[in-house]
Scaffold this motif. Sequence first.
Motif, PDB file in Angstrom:
ATOM      1  N   THR A  26       0.536  -1.140  -0.319  1.00  0.00           N
ATOM      2  CA  THR A  26       0.091  -0.172   0.212  1.00  0.00           C
ATOM      3  C   THR A  26       1.215   1.104   0.502  1.00  0.00           C
ATOM      4  OG1 THR A  26      -1.528  -1.093   1.440  1.00  0.00           O
ATOM      5  CG2 THR A  26      -2.063   1.374   0.811  1.00  0.00           C
ATOM      6  N   VAL A  27       1.052   2.094  -1.008  1.00  0.00           N
ATOM      7  CA  VAL A  27       1.630   3.217  -1.087  1.00  0.00           C
ATOM      8  C   VAL A  27       0.614   4.638  -1.458  1.00  0.00           C
ATOM      9  CG1 VAL A  27       3.022   4.794  -2.540  1.00  0.00           C
ATOM     10  CG2 VAL A  27       3.094   1.843  -2.229  1.00  0.00           C
ATOM     11  N   ALA A  28       1.111   5.456  -0.390  1.00  0.00           N
ATOM     12  CA  ALA A  28      -0.200   6.712  -0.255  1.00  0.00           C
ATOM     13  C   ALA A  28      -1.762   6.273  -0.034  1.00  0.00           C
ATOM     14  CB  ALA A  28       0.777   7.870  -1.266  1.00  0.00           C
ATOM     15  N   GLY A  29      -1.827   5.466   0.744  1.00  0.00           N
ATOM     16  CA  GLY A  29      -3.288   5.210   0.223  1.00  0.00           C
ATOM     17  C   GLY A  29      -4.193   4.312  -0.331  1.00  0.00           C
ATOM     18  N   GLU A  30      -3.207   2.854  -1.422  1.00  0.00           N
ATOM     19  CA  GLU A  30      -3.400   2.830  -2.450  1.00  0.00           C
ATOM     20  C   GLU A  30      -2.961   1.534  -2.503  1.00  0.00           C
ATOM     21  OE1 GLU A  30      -5.629   2.760  -6.206  1.00  0.00           O
ATOM     22  OE2 GLU A  30      -5.731   4.406  -5.011  1.00  0.00           O
ATOM     23  N   ASP A  31      -3.654   0.753  -2.645  1.00  0.00           N
ATOM     24  CA  ASP A  31      -3.419  -1.121  -2.756  1.00  0.00           C
ATOM     25  C   ASP A  31      -2.411  -1.523  -4.083  1.00  0.00           C
ATOM     26  OD1 ASP A  31      -2.726  -3.623  -2.812  1.00  0.00           O
ATOM     27  OD2 ASP A  31      -4.519  -4.547  -2.155  1.00  0.00           O
ATOM     28  N   PHE A  32      -1.170  -0.956  -3.924  1.00  0.00           N
ATOM     29  CA  PHE A  32      -0.683  -1.255  -5.361  1.00  0.00           C
ATOM     30  C   PHE A  32      -0.389  -2.041  -6.040  1.00  0.00           C
ATOM     31  CE2 PHE A  32       2.460   2.205  -6.117  1.00  0.00           C
ATOM     32  CZ  PHE A  32       1.669   3.850  -5.861  1.00  0.00           C
ATOM     33  N   THR A  33      -0.976  -3.963  -5.200  1.00  0.00           N
ATOM     34  CA  THR A  33      -0.878  -5.011  -5.904  1.00  0.00           C
ATOM     35  C   THR A  33      -2.006  -5.339  -6.775  1.00  0.00           C
ATOM     36  OG1 THR A  33      -2.301  -5.805  -3.647  1.00  0.00           O
ATOM     37  CG2 THR A  33       0.249  -5.853  -3.735  1.00  0.00           C
ATOM     38  N   LYS A  34      -2.884  -4.435  -6.229  1.00  0.00           N
ATOM     39  CA  LYS A  34      -4.666  -4.744  -7.386  1.00  0.00           C
ATOM     40  C   LYS A  34      -4.315  -3.924  -8.436  1.00  0.00           C
ATOM     41  CE  LYS A  34      -7.050  -5.413  -3.251  1.00  0.00           C
ATOM     42  NZ  LYS A  34      -8.483  -5.301  -2.778  1.00  0.00           N
ATOM     43  N   LEU A  35      -3.240  -3.199  -8.973  1.00  0.00           N
ATOM     44  CA  LEU A  35      -3.650  -2.418  -9.822  1.00  0.00           C
ATOM     45  C   LEU A  35      -2.738  -2.991 -11.344  1.00  0.00           C
ATOM     46  CD1 LEU A  35      -3.086   1.093  -8.194  1.00  0.00           C
ATOM     47  CD2 LEU A  35      -5.405  -0.011  -9.171  1.00  0.00           C
ATOM     48  N   ASP A  36      -2.942  -2.946 -12.699  1.00  0.00           N
ATOM     49  CA  ASP A  36      -1.774  -2.718 -13.399  1.00  0.00           C
ATOM     50  C   ASP A  36      -1.321  -1.942 -14.000  1.00  0.00           C
ATOM     51  OD1 ASP A  36      -3.597  -1.119 -14.935  1.00  0.00           O
ATOM     52  OD2 ASP A  36      -4.216  -2.852 -15.998  1.00  0.00           O
ATOM     53  N   GLU A  37      -0.425  -2.013 -15.538  1.00  0.00           N
ATOM     54  CA  GLU A  37       0.790  -1.017 -15.238  1.00  0.00           C
ATOM     55  C   GLU A  37       0.121   0.895 -15.928  1.00  0.00           C
ATOM     56  OE1 GLU A  37       3.318  -2.497 -18.513  1.00  0.00           O
ATOM     57  OE2 GLU A  37       4.091  -3.782 -17.074  1.00  0.00           O
ATOM     58  N   ASP A  38      -0.977   0.553 -16.292  1.00  0.00           N
ATOM     59  CA  ASP A  38      -2.485   1.596 -17.049  1.00  0.00           C
ATOM     60  C   ASP A  38      -2.576   2.283 -15.444  1.00  0.00           C
ATOM     61  OD1 ASP A  38      -1.675   1.389 -19.364  1.00  0.00           O
ATOM     62  OD2 ASP A  38      -2.991   0.539 -19.755  1.00  0.00           O
ATOM     63  N   ALA A  39      -3.314   1.195 -14.665  1.00  0.00           N
ATOM     64  CA  ALA A  39      -3.281   1.936 -13.048  1.00  0.00           C
ATOM     65  C   ALA A  39      -1.966   2.443 -12.436  1.00  0.00           C
ATOM     66  CB  ALA A  39      -4.724   1.547 -12.712  1.00  0.00           C
ATOM     67  N   LEU A  40      -1.501   1.750 -12.134  1.00  0.00           N
ATOM     68  CA  LEU A  40      -0.123   2.135 -11.681  1.00  0.00           C
ATOM     69  C   LEU A  40       0.382   3.636 -12.130  1.00  0.00           C
ATOM     70  CD1 LEU A  40       1.658  -1.157 -10.713  1.00  0.00           C
ATOM     71  CD2 LEU A  40       1.006   0.200  -9.425  1.00  0.00           C
ATOM     72  N   ALA A  41       0.381   3.775 -13.630  1.00  0.00           N
ATOM     73  CA  ALA A  41       0.807   5.006 -13.830  1.00  0.00           C
ATOM     74  C   ALA A  41       0.152   6.731 -13.875  1.00  0.00           C
ATOM     75  CB  ALA A  41       1.005   5.382 -14.898  1.00  0.00           C
ATOM     76  N   LEU A  42      -1.686   6.104 -13.439  1.00  0.00           N
ATOM     77  CA  LEU A  42      -2.362   6.579 -12.507  1.00  0.00           C
ATOM     78  C   LEU A  42      -2.279   6.905 -11.571  1.00  0.00           C
ATOM     79  CD1 LEU A  42      -5.228   5.941 -14.959  1.00  0.00           C
ATOM     80  CD2 LEU A  42      -4.707   7.902 -15.478  1.00  0.00           C
ATOM     81  N   ALA A  43      -2.280   6.113 -10.385  1.00  0.00           N
ATOM     82  CA  ALA A  43      -2.137   5.969  -8.839  1.00  0.00           C
ATOM     83  C   ALA A  43      -0.049   6.762  -8.500  1.00  0.00           C
ATOM     84  CB  ALA A  43      -2.173   4.504  -8.821  1.00  0.00           C
ATOM     85  N   ARG A  44       0.712   6.625  -9.494  1.00  0.00           N
ATOM     86  CA  ARG A  44       1.958   7.537  -9.487  1.00  0.00           C
ATOM     87  C   ARG A  44       1.288   8.528  -9.114  1.00  0.00           C
ATOM     88  NH1 ARG A  44       4.365   3.978 -12.385  1.00  0.00           N
ATOM     89  NH2 ARG A  44       4.161   5.382 -14.604  1.00  0.00           N
ATOM     90  N   ARG A  45       0.737   9.496 -10.412  1.00  0.00           N
ATOM     91  CA  ARG A  45       0.342  10.965 -10.176  1.00  0.00           C
ATOM     92  C   ARG A  45      -0.370  11.394  -9.248  1.00  0.00           C
ATOM     93  NH1 ARG A  45      -3.667  11.924 -15.442  1.00  0.00           N
ATOM     94  NH2 ARG A  45      -2.003  11.111 -16.350  1.00  0.00           N
ATOM     95  N   GLY A  46       0.284  12.613  -8.646  1.00  0.00           N
ATOM     96  CA  GLY A  46       0.008  13.760  -7.566  1.00  0.00           C
ATOM     97  C   GLY A  46       0.753  12.687  -6.071  1.00  0.00           C
ATOM     98  N   ARG A  47       0.700  11.843  -6.495  1.00  0.00           N
ATOM     99  CA  ARG A  47       1.187  10.639  -4.813  1.00  0.00           C
ATOM    100  C   ARG A  47       2.632  10.347  -5.087  1.00  0.00           C
ATOM    101  NH1 ARG A  47      -3.404   7.435  -6.085  1.00  0.00           N
ATOM    102  NH2 ARG A  47      -5.247   7.398  -4.576  1.00  0.00           N
ATOM    103  N   ILE A  48       3.376  10.639  -6.320  1.00  0.00           N
ATOM    104  CA  ILE A  48       4.833   9.392  -6.538  1.00  0.00           C
ATOM    105  C   ILE A  48       5.602  11.356  -7.190  1.00  0.00           C
ATOM    106  CG2 ILE A  48       6.457   8.300  -7.029  1.00  0.00           C
ATOM    107  CD1 ILE A  48       4.647   6.535  -5.962  1.00  0.00           C
ATOM    108  N   GLY A  49       6.707  11.234  -6.738  1.00  0.00           N
ATOM    109  CA  GLY A  49       7.776  12.446  -7.202  1.00  0.00           C
ATOM    110  C   GLY A  49       9.391  11.758  -7.826  1.00  0.00           C
ATOM    111  N   ILE A  50       9.876  11.527  -8.388  1.00  0.00           N
ATOM    112  CA  ILE A  50      10.774  10.614  -8.675  1.00  0.00           C
ATOM    113  C   ILE A  50      11.525  12.058  -9.685  1.00  0.00           C
ATOM    114  CG2 ILE A  50      11.859   8.383  -9.892  1.00  0.00           C
ATOM    115  CD1 ILE A  50       8.890   7.466 -10.205  1.00  0.00           C
TER     116      ILE A  50
END
Length: 242
Positions: free
Chosen positions: A76-100
Amino acid sequence: MTSPLPKSAPVSHVITARDLRLTLGDGDAAVEILRGIDLDVESGETLALLGPSGSGKSSLMAVLSGLERATSGALTVAGEDFTKLDEDALALARRGRIGIVLQAFHLLPTMTSVENVATPLELAGTGGAWQRAAEELEAVGLGHRLTHYPAQLSGGEQQRVAIARAIASRPPLIFADEPTGNLDAATGESVIEMLFNRREETGATLIIITHDRMLAEKCHRVVTLGDGVIASDVTIPARQGV
């Protein structure tokens, strides 16, 4: 400033990982890169993932940041369960949550400094993207370089633009992968000081991936990896509450 954590995020942990595993390849060619990682990261802390090449630290960063999907385990990262997401959904989940922030900067050469910072904000639908980009560049000491292209900037200035780009969306979590690897010692020290200052001002959690123990020990906490597992997890007493 108040903490940028979204309302859906856990109160104390921005990352929770349990038995996290990553295997690359299939059959006889399969290689287990991560071999059961358990890790909690507190909101607002600074943490170093330390280890030599091949220890699994960059692979762990890739999984924790959603750039790579774990083979198994819970994350779980910033309130989102990353293990349930495919690659496209992960890309959307990173938006606003993660800076690299990466070693190689990855600035677009045909865009100015302010364009490199503002464009991702615009694509994410952030209001006032250009003003925020200019303010963020000012905060990292580049208010006089807004219209300069990457080729017109020093390495240290380019990395500061990359830091501004990573922080501009106010993500709760920032990853920096060998952020001083392409810089000389003095410039690297200056960039790290800027990165830590901006993290403190925005309240974000900062995870630095490094093989440099001196850099790692600037963090609140040092997690050392070896052969795909956590070899040690040490809190630096002098850094608590920093």
